[in-house]
Design a protein around this motif. Structure first.
Motif, short mmCIF file in Angstrom:
data_model
loop_
_atom_site.label_atom_id
_atom_site.label_comp_id
_atom_site.label_asym_id
_atom_site.label_seq_id
_atom_site.Cartn_x
_atom_site.Cartn_y
_atom_site.Cartn_z
N ILE A 1 2.29 -18.27 -62.89
CA ILE A 1 2.03 -19.26 -63.95
C ILE A 1 1.78 -18.53 -65.26
CG2 ILE A 1 0.46 -21.08 -64.76
CD1 ILE A 1 0.02 -21.89 -61.87
N ILE A 2 2.43 -19.03 -66.32
CA ILE A 2 2.22 -18.49 -67.67
C ILE A 2 1.51 -19.58 -68.47
CG2 ILE A 2 3.44 -17.85 -69.80
CD1 ILE A 2 5.66 -16.66 -68.02
N VAL A 3 0.40 -19.22 -69.11
CA VAL A 3 -0.36 -20.20 -69.89
C VAL A 3 -0.17 -19.91 -71.37
CG1 VAL A 3 -2.63 -21.24 -70.30
CG2 VAL A 3 -2.09 -20.26 -68.05
N MET A 4 0.26 -20.95 -72.10
CA MET A 4 0.47 -20.78 -73.55
C MET A 4 -0.53 -21.60 -74.35
SD MET A 4 4.58 -20.93 -74.08
CE MET A 4 4.46 -20.50 -75.82
N LYS A 5 -0.83 -21.12 -75.53
CA LYS A 5 -1.57 -21.90 -76.51
C LYS A 5 -1.19 -21.39 -77.89
CE LYS A 5 -6.05 -23.72 -77.71
NZ LYS A 5 -7.48 -23.78 -77.48
N ASN A 6 -1.01 -22.30 -78.84
CA ASN A 6 -0.69 -21.91 -80.22
C ASN A 6 0.47 -20.94 -80.34
OD1 ASN A 6 -2.67 -23.29 -81.64
ND2 ASN A 6 -4.21 -21.73 -81.14
N GLY A 7 1.50 -21.12 -79.54
CA GLY A 7 2.68 -20.26 -79.65
C GLY A 7 2.51 -18.88 -79.03
N GLU A 8 1.40 -18.70 -78.30
CA GLU A 8 1.19 -17.38 -77.68
C GLU A 8 0.96 -17.52 -76.18
OE1 GLU A 8 -1.18 -14.56 -80.63
OE2 GLU A 8 -2.14 -16.50 -80.38
N ILE A 9 1.25 -16.45 -75.45
CA ILE A 9 0.88 -16.42 -74.04
C ILE A 9 -0.57 -15.93 -73.98
CG2 ILE A 9 1.28 -15.29 -71.82
CD1 ILE A 9 4.25 -15.27 -72.47
N VAL A 10 -1.44 -16.77 -73.40
CA VAL A 10 -2.84 -16.34 -73.34
C VAL A 10 -3.19 -15.68 -72.02
CG1 VAL A 10 -3.89 -17.75 -75.14
CG2 VAL A 10 -3.48 -18.75 -72.94
N THR A 11 -2.54 -16.11 -70.97
CA THR A 11 -2.77 -15.44 -69.69
C THR A 11 -1.61 -15.74 -68.75
OG1 THR A 11 -4.31 -15.17 -67.83
CG2 THR A 11 -4.17 -17.35 -68.76
N GLU A 12 -1.43 -14.92 -67.75
CA GLU A 12 -0.43 -15.20 -66.72
C GLU A 12 -0.84 -14.53 -65.42
OE1 GLU A 12 3.49 -13.37 -67.15
OE2 GLU A 12 2.72 -12.22 -68.82
N GLY A 13 -0.32 -15.06 -64.33
CA GLY A 13 -0.66 -14.48 -63.02
C GLY A 13 -0.33 -15.47 -61.92
N SER A 14 -0.84 -15.17 -60.71
CA SER A 14 -0.63 -16.10 -59.59
C SER A 14 -1.47 -17.35 -59.88
CB SER A 14 -1.09 -15.46 -58.29
OG SER A 14 -2.50 -15.29 -58.34
N PRO A 15 -1.12 -18.50 -59.25
CA PRO A 15 -1.90 -19.72 -59.50
C PRO A 15 -3.41 -19.50 -59.34
CG PRO A 15 0.06 -20.25 -58.24
CD PRO A 15 0.03 -18.75 -58.37
N LYS A 16 -3.77 -18.77 -58.31
CA LYS A 16 -5.19 -18.56 -58.05
C LYS A 16 -5.88 -17.75 -59.15
CE LYS A 16 -8.07 -18.43 -54.21
NZ LYS A 16 -8.35 -18.30 -52.87
N GLU A 17 -5.15 -16.80 -59.67
CA GLU A 17 -5.74 -15.97 -60.74
C GLU A 17 -5.90 -16.75 -62.04
OE1 GLU A 17 -3.70 -11.72 -59.40
OE2 GLU A 17 -2.64 -13.02 -60.79
N VAL A 18 -4.93 -17.63 -62.29
CA VAL A 18 -4.83 -18.24 -63.62
C VAL A 18 -5.60 -19.55 -63.74
CG1 VAL A 18 -3.11 -19.42 -65.06
CG2 VAL A 18 -2.67 -17.12 -64.25
N ILE A 19 -5.52 -20.38 -62.69
CA ILE A 19 -6.12 -21.72 -62.80
C ILE A 19 -7.60 -21.62 -62.45
CG2 ILE A 19 -6.00 -24.13 -62.04
CD1 ILE A 19 -3.42 -23.33 -63.45
N THR A 20 -8.39 -21.50 -63.49
CA THR A 20 -9.84 -21.40 -63.30
C THR A 20 -10.52 -22.45 -64.19
OG1 THR A 20 -10.08 -19.84 -65.13
CG2 THR A 20 -9.68 -18.89 -62.94
N GLU A 21 -11.77 -22.76 -63.87
CA GLU A 21 -12.50 -23.74 -64.68
C GLU A 21 -12.61 -23.24 -66.11
OE1 GLU A 21 -16.11 -24.36 -62.41
OE2 GLU A 21 -14.96 -25.25 -60.75
#
Ligand SMILES: Nc1ncnc2c1ncn2[C@@H]1O[C@H](COP(=O)(O)OP(=O)(O)OP(=O)(O)O)[C@@H](O)[C@H]1O
Length: 265
Positions: free
Chosen positions: A209-229
């Motif tokens: 999963i790649i997470v974007m905000k404001n035109g930037e990649i803020v974090t990426e990784g496996s679902p477990k690594e990335v999807i946190t509270e």
């Protein structure tokens, strides 16, 4: 496929993509998530050579993407867009056969035997054989989405991009489409890059999963690594509980707005 230091602007004033670096792992499902307007569709458009970046490079199989002729690129990469216009009065098999265009010579419109075989395969994997003579505009939303996927499959590419493939579909059709995407990946080894909004679907159907905000990649990784509270609160401004149980696996329950999110994009 590699994206190196890519920046893109629609208006030359502000960058909608800012120094994007990523690598798409072949044979995997990569999902891009992030708030509305953060640049997910723009990134797919730039990665599919629909728009040219002002800075940086996109490399596909060792070659810069802008060096591909359009037909050559269309044999490597197909895209299912978020919004699609149905040509007037067209039936399912004729629309799906558009996917064969990269394989045809100028003014050669008839389908070869191979074209027919691939169209049959695309219709059968998307479960549209019985609808092949029906008008696309008369189909349900879920069936139409399968037609667009079938058209992309008729291109016979090793990479498939899908921009919000489950939007506007009820929960049954959402799962139907996601199961189809998973099958294309697991059984046919098609590399998938897709944009999704639903975090639970992203968890369940993605390898990366790649997470974007404001035109930037803020974090990426496996679902477990990335999807946190913490990620959900900082990226979306939403309080959420991330939990796990044996029956459902790992899942998110959004609880409410954590703060005013004036800067979602
Ligand atoms: N054709 C265009 N011309 C000018 N600006 C555009 C164009 N398309 C998108 N934008 C702007 O670029 C930014 C990123 O848009 P984009 O559609 O890539 O976001 P997104 O993350 O896919 O959003 P959503 O989740 O709402 O689909 C937004 O500010 C949007 O207004």
């Amino acid at each position: 496929m590699e994206v190196k230091n890519v920046s893109f602007s629609y208006n030359q004033k502000e960058d909608q993509l800012k120094s994007i670096n990523l690598a798409v792992e072949p044979g995997k499902i990569t999902t891009i998530i992030g708030p509305n307007g953060c640049g997910k569709s723009t990134l797919l458009e730039v990665m599919s050579s629909h728009n040219a970046p002002q800075k940086g490079q996109i490399i596909l199989d060792g070659k810069l993407i802008q060096q591909y002729k359009s037909k050559e690129l269309a044999k490597k990469l197909s895209v299912v867009h978020q919004k699609n216009e149905i040509p007037f009065d067209i039936n399912v098999e004729n629309l799906v056969s558009y996917g064969r265009m990269p394989y045809k010579r100028f003014f050669h419109h008839h389908n070869s035997e191979e074209d027919e075989e691939v169209i049959d395969w695309a219709l059968s994997i998307t479960n549209l054989q019985s609808k092949r003579k029906e008008k696309v505009e008369q189909l349900s939303g879920g069936e139409r989405q399968r037609v667009w996927i079938a058209m992309a499959l008729a291109q016979k590419t090793p990479i498939l991009f899908l921009d919000e493939p489950t939007t506007y579909l009820d929960v049954y059709y959402q799962f139907e489409i996601l199961e189809l995407i998973k099958k294309l990946n697991r059984e046919y080894n098609i590399t998938i890059v897709m944009v999704l909004h639903d975090m639970n679907q992203a968890i369940r159907y993605s390898d990366w999963i790649i997470v974007m905000k404001n035109g930037e990649i803020v974090t990426e990784g496996s679902p477990k690594e990335v999807i946190t509270e913490g990620m959900i609160e900082s990226i979306y401004g939403v309080r959420a509980i991330v939990n796990h149980n044996d029956q459902s696996g790992f899942y998110v329950v959004p609880m409410g707005v954590a703060r005013r999110n004036d800067n979602a994009t």
